[in-house]
Design a protein around this motif. Sequence first.
Motif, PDB file in Angstrom:
ATOM      1  N   PHE A 105      88.260  68.850   5.312  1.00 36.86           N
ATOM      2  CA  PHE A 105      87.301  67.991   5.445  1.00 36.86           C
ATOM      3  C   PHE A 105      87.417  66.958   6.666  1.00 36.86           C
ATOM      4  O   PHE A 105      86.460  66.563   7.275  1.00 36.86           O
ATOM      5  CB  PHE A 105      87.090  67.413   3.998  1.00 36.86           C
ATOM      6  CG  PHE A 105      86.500  68.265   3.001  1.00 36.86           C
ATOM      7  CD1 PHE A 105      85.792  69.437   3.204  1.00 36.86           C
ATOM      8  CD2 PHE A 105      86.675  67.815   1.643  1.00 36.86           C
ATOM      9  CE1 PHE A 105      85.422  70.117   2.267  1.00 36.86           C
ATOM     10  CE2 PHE A 105      86.494  68.397   0.640  1.00 36.86           C
ATOM     11  CZ  PHE A 105      85.611  69.847   0.898  1.00 36.86           C
ATOM     12  N   GLU A 106      88.695  66.326   6.345  1.00 36.79           N
ATOM     13  CA  GLU A 106      88.987  65.338   7.644  1.00 36.79           C
ATOM     14  C   GLU A 106      88.791  65.773   8.838  1.00 36.79           C
ATOM     15  O   GLU A 106      88.387  64.931   9.602  1.00 36.79           O
ATOM     16  CB  GLU A 106      90.312  64.618   7.232  1.00 36.79           C
ATOM     17  CG  GLU A 106      90.620  63.819   5.838  1.00 36.79           C
ATOM     18  CD  GLU A 106      91.706  63.455   5.568  1.00 36.79           C
ATOM     19  OE1 GLU A 106      92.624  64.191   6.024  1.00 36.79           O
ATOM     20  OE2 GLU A 106      91.793  62.516   4.843  1.00 36.79           O
ATOM     21  N   TYR A 107      89.253  67.040   9.259  1.00 33.37           N
ATOM     22  CA  TYR A 107      88.945  67.749  10.413  1.00 33.37           C
ATOM     23  C   TYR A 107      87.690  68.103  10.742  1.00 33.37           C
ATOM     24  O   TYR A 107      87.088  67.641  11.848  1.00 33.37           O
ATOM     25  CB  TYR A 107      89.970  68.995  10.726  1.00 33.37           C
ATOM     26  CG  TYR A 107      89.604  69.570  11.844  1.00 33.37           C
ATOM     27  CD1 TYR A 107      90.157  69.142  13.032  1.00 33.37           C
ATOM     28  CD2 TYR A 107      89.045  70.805  11.974  1.00 33.37           C
ATOM     29  CE1 TYR A 107      90.029  69.935  14.241  1.00 33.37           C
ATOM     30  CE2 TYR A 107      88.638  71.554  13.216  1.00 33.37           C
ATOM     31  CZ  TYR A 107      89.355  70.949  14.368  1.00 33.37           C
ATOM     32  OH  TYR A 107      89.178  71.623  15.416  1.00 33.37           O
ATOM     33  N   TYR A 108      87.172  68.716   9.828  1.00 33.03           N
ATOM     34  CA  TYR A 108      85.569  69.168  10.105  1.00 33.03           C
ATOM     35  C   TYR A 108      84.662  67.954  10.162  1.00 33.03           C
ATOM     36  O   TYR A 108      83.682  68.090  10.898  1.00 33.03           O
ATOM     37  CB  TYR A 108      85.266  70.140   8.876  1.00 33.03           C
ATOM     38  CG  TYR A 108      83.909  70.883   9.220  1.00 33.03           C
ATOM     39  CD1 TYR A 108      83.941  71.960  10.146  1.00 33.03           C
ATOM     40  CD2 TYR A 108      82.788  70.410   8.555  1.00 33.03           C
ATOM     41  CE1 TYR A 108      82.736  72.515  10.304  1.00 33.03           C
ATOM     42  CE2 TYR A 108      81.744  71.215   8.763  1.00 33.03           C
ATOM     43  CZ  TYR A 108      81.700  72.192   9.621  1.00 33.03           C
ATOM     44  OH  TYR A 108      80.504  72.998   9.731  1.00 33.03           O
ATOM     45  N   PHE A 109      84.760  66.779   9.474  1.00 33.43           N
ATOM     46  CA  PHE A 109      83.843  66.042   9.284  1.00 33.43           C
ATOM     47  C   PHE A 109      84.195  64.703  10.174  1.00 33.43           C
ATOM     48  O   PHE A 109      83.831  63.604  10.103  1.00 33.43           O
ATOM     49  CB  PHE A 109      83.403  65.120   7.992  1.00 33.43           C
ATOM     50  CG  PHE A 109      82.936  66.642   7.368  1.00 33.43           C
ATOM     51  CD1 PHE A 109      81.763  67.309   7.647  1.00 33.43           C
ATOM     52  CD2 PHE A 109      83.473  66.960   5.933  1.00 33.43           C
ATOM     53  CE1 PHE A 109      81.111  68.200   6.654  1.00 33.43           C
ATOM     54  CE2 PHE A 109      82.916  67.923   5.190  1.00 33.43           C
ATOM     55  CZ  PHE A 109      81.800  68.674   5.796  1.00 33.43           C
ATOM     56  N   LYS A 110      85.295  64.905  11.129  1.00 35.02           N
ATOM     57  CA  LYS A 110      85.946  63.578  11.788  1.00 35.02           C
ATOM     58  C   LYS A 110      84.872  62.873  12.837  1.00 35.02           C
ATOM     59  O   LYS A 110      85.205  61.624  13.033  1.00 35.02           O
ATOM     60  CB  LYS A 110      87.310  64.081  12.711  1.00 35.02           C
ATOM     61  CG  LYS A 110      86.924  65.041  13.869  1.00 35.02           C
ATOM     62  CD  LYS A 110      88.120  65.342  14.408  1.00 35.02           C
ATOM     63  CE  LYS A 110      87.851  66.309  15.679  1.00 35.02           C
ATOM     64  NZ  LYS A 110      87.303  67.507  15.348  1.00 35.02           N
ATOM     65  N   ASP A 111      83.954  63.583  13.092  1.00 36.98           N
ATOM     66  CA  ASP A 111      82.951  62.778  14.139  1.00 36.98           C
ATOM     67  C   ASP A 111      81.680  62.150  13.376  1.00 36.98           C
ATOM     68  O   ASP A 111      80.769  61.884  13.875  1.00 36.98           O
ATOM     69  CB  ASP A 111      82.293  63.745  14.993  1.00 36.98           C
ATOM     70  CG  ASP A 111      83.325  64.521  15.897  1.00 36.98           C
ATOM     71  OD1 ASP A 111      84.282  63.600  16.346  1.00 36.98           O
ATOM     72  OD2 ASP A 111      83.399  65.658  16.399  1.00 36.98           O
ATOM     73  N   LYS A 112      81.944  62.280  12.059  1.00 35.77           N
ATOM     74  CA  LYS A 112      80.620  61.670  11.103  1.00 35.77           C
ATOM     75  C   LYS A 112      81.371  60.502  10.122  1.00 35.77           C
ATOM     76  O   LYS A 112      82.236  60.732   9.716  1.00 35.77           O
ATOM     77  CB  LYS A 112      80.032  62.751  10.151  1.00 35.77           C
ATOM     78  CG  LYS A 112      79.470  63.962  10.900  1.00 35.77           C
ATOM     79  CD  LYS A 112      77.872  63.611  11.682  1.00 35.77           C
ATOM     80  CE  LYS A 112      77.580  64.986  12.050  1.00 35.77           C
ATOM     81  NZ  LYS A 112      76.094  64.505  12.649  1.00 35.77           N
ATOM     82  N   PRO A 113      80.583  59.500   9.876  1.00 38.96           N
ATOM     83  CA  PRO A 113      80.923  58.652   8.857  1.00 38.96           C
ATOM     84  C   PRO A 113      81.119  59.211   7.653  1.00 38.96           C
ATOM     85  O   PRO A 113      80.392  60.392   7.219  1.00 38.96           O
ATOM     86  CB  PRO A 113      79.757  57.607   8.719  1.00 38.96           C
ATOM     87  CG  PRO A 113      78.893  57.896   9.994  1.00 38.96           C
ATOM     88  CD  PRO A 113      79.089  59.225  10.230  1.00 38.96           C
ATOM     89  N   ASN A 114      82.344  58.996   6.867  1.00 40.99           N
ATOM     90  CA  ASN A 114      82.626  59.913   5.692  1.00 40.99           C
ATOM     91  C   ASN A 114      83.248  59.305   4.530  1.00 40.99           C
ATOM     92  O   ASN A 114      84.075  58.307   5.197  1.00 40.99           O
ATOM     93  CB  ASN A 114      83.501  61.085   6.108  1.00 40.99           C
ATOM     94  CG  ASN A 114      84.762  60.962   6.863  1.00 40.99           C
ATOM     95  OD1 ASN A 114      85.725  60.405   6.077  1.00 40.99           O
ATOM     96  ND2 ASN A 114      84.750  61.172   8.098  1.00 40.99           N
ATOM     97  N   ILE A 115      83.471  59.612   3.485  1.00 42.49           N
ATOM     98  CA  ILE A 115      84.244  59.174   2.265  1.00 42.49           C
ATOM     99  C   ILE A 115      84.793  60.619   2.310  1.00 42.49           C
ATOM    100  O   ILE A 115      84.151  61.582   1.541  1.00 42.49           O
ATOM    101  CB  ILE A 115      83.650  58.476   1.444  1.00 42.49           C
ATOM    102  CG1 ILE A 115      83.038  57.495   1.635  1.00 42.49           C
ATOM    103  CG2 ILE A 115      84.571  58.408   0.013  1.00 42.49           C
ATOM    104  CD1 ILE A 115      82.095  56.553   0.586  1.00 42.49           C
TER     105      ILE A 115
END
Length: 353
Positions: free
Chosen positions: A175-185
């Motif tokens: 998740f951290e890699y795949y969503f690194k370009d989006k604001p995330n929790i």
Amino acid sequence: MDKIEKRIDSFIKLGQFLGQFSRTEIKQNDSIAFNDIFFDGFKHQLKLAEENNTWFTKENLLFSCENWSSALTIENIKKWISDEELHHESNNKVAIIMAGNIPLVGFHDFLSVLISGHSVLAKLSSNDKHLLPFLAKYLEFTNEDFKGKIEFTNEKLQGFDAVIATGSDNTSRYFEYYFKDKPNIIRKNRNSVAVITGNESEKNFEDLSEDVFRYFGLGCRSVSKLFVPQGFDFDAFFKGMFKKQEIINNTKYANNYDYNKAVYLMSEFDILENGFLMIKEDESYSSPIASIFYEYYDNSDDLKIKLYEDRDKIQCVVANDFIENEVKFGQTQHPNLWDYADGVNTLKFLSTI
């Protein structure tokens, strides 16, 4: 009524709707909005959820309904949102990847996104796929503004502006890699612990049995580890656990108990057990189903330091006047709206995107 007030009112109505489904009885209340359309349908969805996932017993499904009914009151919602600047309207779409370990486990994220004015793109776990889409339809009937703002998908997530993802330590790396370009929790594995001082009452241990056995111990708020003082006698603990002895009548739980007991015995681990629960001395936080780990401590100050250092692994600490932000015995599965998973304020995050 402005848009925020309308959203609040919709969730209050949903709480009243869920209030008809309790462990005491399932009883239709003619004063509940849209009951003629949804009451029988939700009874059917509860049945489907139970058939789809044998961990989702009728008892636990209705317990979840009771909890959310109690949480979704005007007093609780107003208190929860009082410190946040919510969007009156937002064009942002927030993707939510939901776990499926306990019934409606992703509902708080779903609620948070919608109450904040955003749209939801939800990816459900196959283990918990029946209840939330049905409740989403109910919300759309109570508030037409929700139409077009709630989407469920089994496909690859696309077209979203932020993401809230819950998974294991392994999936969190993805998740951290795949969503690194989006604001995330991104949420990882967490477990809950109980601190035993030796001064607990018989009722404390009976209440603790609820923290240990509710949802078969599958929730992150389920107690899977005890910290006990040197020389602690476990008799009082096992006496309290006896309140939940009927759990062994659940076939899936019994199979896990037998399997994990066999593994421990073949490995020649030193365990104590009472016919439906095993305890084992172990420094880990995540114990297998039907077992609980324990660890001895010498003094309370050292333990407080350890709990602080390991805070990223711990969801709740159950105790009696031991530590700040502790949870009382028997209360881990009754979180307030403002008791955030992993301690991350979801509403604050959503107000900034």
